[in-house]
Write a protein that holds these residues in place. Structure first.
Motif, PDB file in Angstrom:
ATOM      1  N   VAL A  10       5.535  12.505 -12.071  1.00 54.04           N
ATOM      2  CA  VAL A  10       4.103  12.349 -12.350  1.00 54.04           C
ATOM      3  C   VAL A  10       3.688  10.891 -12.261  1.00 54.04           C
ATOM      4  N   TYR A  11       4.429  10.017 -12.928  1.00 57.81           N
ATOM      5  CA  TYR A  11       4.036   8.606 -12.972  1.00 57.81           C
ATOM      6  C   TYR A  11       4.444   7.831 -11.719  1.00 57.81           C
ATOM      7  N   GLY A  12       5.527   8.250 -11.062  1.00 57.47           N
ATOM      8  CA  GLY A  12       6.025   7.505  -9.911  1.00 57.47           C
ATOM      9  C   GLY A  12       5.555   8.021  -8.567  1.00 57.47           C
ATOM     10  N   ASP A  13       5.169   9.306  -8.494  1.00 54.24           N
ATOM     11  CA  ASP A  13       4.749   9.891  -7.219  1.00 54.24           C
ATOM     12  C   ASP A  13       3.313  10.409  -7.251  1.00 54.24           C
ATOM     13  N   VAL A  14       2.991  11.221  -8.258  1.00 49.21           N
ATOM     14  CA  VAL A  14       1.669  11.844  -8.304  1.00 49.21           C
ATOM     15  C   VAL A  14       0.569  10.804  -8.534  1.00 49.21           C
ATOM     16  N   LYS A  15       0.705  10.031  -9.561  1.00 49.12           N
ATOM     17  CA  LYS A  15      -0.338   9.056  -9.898  1.00 49.12           C
ATOM     18  C   LYS A  15      -0.583   8.067  -8.750  1.00 49.12           C
ATOM     19  N   PRO A  16       0.478   7.508  -8.127  1.00 47.00           N
ATOM     20  CA  PRO A  16       0.245   6.589  -7.007  1.00 47.00           C
ATOM     21  C   PRO A  16      -0.274   7.268  -5.734  1.00 47.00           C
ATOM     22  N   ALA A  17      -0.285   8.597  -5.692  1.00 51.59           N
ATOM     23  CA  ALA A  17      -0.773   9.305  -4.504  1.00 51.59           C
ATOM     24  C   ALA A  17      -2.288   9.212  -4.356  1.00 51.59           C
ATOM     25  N   LEU A  18      -2.987   8.941  -5.454  1.00 54.70           N
ATOM     26  CA  LEU A  18      -4.444   8.798  -5.389  1.00 54.70           C
ATOM     27  C   LEU A  18      -4.837   7.589  -4.551  1.00 54.70           C
ATOM     28  N   SER A  19      -5.984   7.702  -3.924  1.00 54.61           N
ATOM     29  CA  SER A  19      -6.526   6.575  -3.183  1.00 54.61           C
ATOM     30  C   SER A  19      -6.874   5.452  -4.151  1.00 54.61           C
ATOM     31  N   LYS A  20      -6.309   4.286  -3.944  1.00 54.01           N
ATOM     32  CA  LYS A  20      -6.583   3.131  -4.802  1.00 54.01           C
ATOM     33  C   LYS A  20      -7.973   2.552  -4.541  1.00 54.01           C
ATOM     34  N   PHE A  21      -8.564   2.892  -3.395  1.00 53.04           N
ATOM     35  CA  PHE A  21      -9.852   2.330  -3.017  1.00 53.04           C
ATOM     36  C   PHE A  21     -11.026   3.224  -3.400  1.00 53.04           C
ATOM     37  N   ASP A  22     -10.730   4.395  -3.947  1.00 59.75           N
ATOM     38  CA  ASP A  22     -11.776   5.320  -4.373  1.00 59.75           C
ATOM     39  C   ASP A  22     -11.861   5.280  -5.895  1.00 59.75           C
ATOM     40  N   ASP A  77     -17.474  17.822  -2.893  1.00 57.61           N
ATOM     41  CA  ASP A  77     -17.455  16.847  -3.972  1.00 57.61           C
ATOM     42  C   ASP A  77     -16.311  15.850  -3.819  1.00 57.61           C
ATOM     43  N   CYS A  78     -15.344  16.188  -3.001  1.00 54.82           N
ATOM     44  CA  CYS A  78     -14.259  15.274  -2.674  1.00 54.82           C
ATOM     45  C   CYS A  78     -13.733  15.667  -1.307  1.00 54.82           C
ATOM     46  N   LYS A  79     -12.930  14.790  -0.725  1.00 50.73           N
ATOM     47  CA  LYS A  79     -12.425  15.028   0.637  1.00 50.73           C
ATOM     48  C   LYS A  79     -11.050  15.683   0.675  1.00 50.73           C
ATOM     49  N   PHE A  80     -10.240  15.443  -0.377  1.00 47.59           N
ATOM     50  CA  PHE A  80      -8.860  15.915  -0.309  1.00 47.59           C
ATOM     51  C   PHE A  80      -8.333  16.252  -1.705  1.00 47.59           C
ATOM     52  N   PRO A  81      -8.735  17.419  -2.238  1.00 48.76           N
ATOM     53  CA  PRO A  81      -8.153  17.840  -3.514  1.00 48.76           C
ATOM     54  C   PRO A  81      -6.729  18.362  -3.318  1.00 48.76           C
ATOM     55  N   VAL A  82      -5.877  18.050  -4.280  1.00 46.22           N
ATOM     56  CA  VAL A  82      -4.490  18.515  -4.255  1.00 46.22           C
ATOM     57  C   VAL A  82      -4.223  19.267  -5.552  1.00 46.22           C
ATOM     58  N   PHE A  83      -3.718  20.496  -5.414  1.00 44.72           N
ATOM     59  CA  PHE A  83      -3.404  21.355  -6.550  1.00 44.72           C
ATOM     60  C   PHE A  83      -1.886  21.373  -6.720  1.00 44.72           C
ATOM     61  N   LEU A  84      -1.408  20.956  -7.896  1.00 43.61           N
ATOM     62  CA  LEU A  84       0.028  20.927  -8.169  1.00 43.61           C
ATOM     63  C   LEU A  84       0.333  21.877  -9.322  1.00 43.61           C
ATOM     64  N   SER A  95      -9.816  18.838   3.221  1.00 43.90           N
ATOM     65  CA  SER A  95      -8.420  19.278   3.277  1.00 43.90           C
ATOM     66  C   SER A  95      -7.985  19.601   1.861  1.00 43.90           C
ATOM     67  N   VAL A  96      -7.214  20.666   1.689  1.00 42.29           N
ATOM     68  CA  VAL A  96      -6.716  21.053   0.372  1.00 42.29           C
ATOM     69  C   VAL A  96      -5.218  21.321   0.494  1.00 42.29           C
ATOM     70  N   ALA A  97      -4.435  20.709  -0.398  1.00 42.98           N
ATOM     71  CA  ALA A  97      -2.992  20.950  -0.435  1.00 42.98           C
ATOM     72  C   ALA A  97      -2.640  21.590  -1.769  1.00 42.98           C
ATOM     73  N   ALA A  98      -1.695  22.518  -1.737  1.00 49.21           N
ATOM     74  CA  ALA A  98      -1.197  23.188  -2.936  1.00 49.21           C
ATOM     75  C   ALA A  98       0.319  23.084  -2.915  1.00 49.21           C
ATOM     76  N   SER A 125      -5.797   9.701   7.650  1.00 50.63           N
ATOM     77  CA  SER A 125      -6.006   8.481   6.857  1.00 50.63           C
ATOM     78  C   SER A 125      -6.813   8.697   5.581  1.00 50.63           C
ATOM     79  N   VAL A 126      -6.984   9.944   5.155  1.00 48.39           N
ATOM     80  CA  VAL A 126      -7.659  10.253   3.896  1.00 48.39           C
ATOM     81  C   VAL A 126      -6.590  10.644   2.874  1.00 48.39           C
TER      82      VAL A 126
END
Length: 183
Positions: free
Chosen positions: A132-144, A23-30, A85-88, A102-103
């Motif tokens: 959260v606002y300065g690192d996590v939120k900008p980590a998302l792909s802006k093109f998706d 359902d997605c290419k790169f989920p990240v669990f924080l 790919s999954v990161a925790a 590049s994903v």
């Protein structure tokens, strides 16, 4: 959601869904700590590698060693044979600029990223908000356009990051309450 409401179990099920249905290419669990996040990734990979029903329907998603893909729950990172790919990672970890081949992350789940200690002082609360606002939120792909952040947590302080997110119109908020069945 209050403590004991199975938030982390729900998150693990969501991550299993993401992986199996691609359902997605790169989920990240924080989560609050890297070790806790890695343990949850281990819970997910245990289901993926030992649950007979999953294996019957989807087959194995764990890559063969010679495929050159990484599968290390203890390091908080796996790559499936299906290209996921999954990161925790723990609170405060480097997530901005995170990408694999590049994903960039297209799903980020924040699961109880704060604890009693991290909300005790204004400085600690601010540090989490900046992350959260300065690192996590900008980590998302802006093109998706489907890239999403889901945050689950127990409100531990009236100025915690979860409260800030609830007050921010960019976030959709659902609040679950608890009642005392004895009363």
């Amino acid at each position: 959601m209050p403590r004991g409401a199975s938030k982390t179990t729900i998150v693990n099920a969501i991550n299993i869904w993401y992986i199996l249905y691609q359902d997605c290419k790169f989920p990240v669990f924080l989560s609050e700590t890297g070790s806790h996040a890695s343990r949850q990734l281990t819970n997910v990979t245990t289901q993926l590698t030992t649950n007979g029903r999953i294996l019957t329907v989807f087959g194995s998603v764990k890559p063969e060693q010679r495929q050159g893909l990484k599968w290390s729950e203890s390091e908080g990172f796996i790559q499936t044979s299906t290209g996921i790919s999954v990161a925790a990672l723990g609170r405060g970890a480097q997530v901005r600029g995170l990408n694999v081949n590049s994903v960039r992350p297209d799903r980020i789940i924040l699961d109880d990223i704060e604890d009693k200690e991290s909300v005790q002082t204004a400085e600690q609360r601010l540090k989490c908000k900046i992350w959260v606002y300065g690192d996590v939120k900008p980590a998302l792909s802006k093109f998706d356009l489907n890239a999403t952040i889901v945050a689950l947590g127990t409100l531990l302080h009236n100025e915690a990051v979860m409260t800030t997110m609830m007050d921010d119109p960019e976030w959709t908020t659902v609040i679950f309450g608890v009642t005392d069945a004895k009363g």
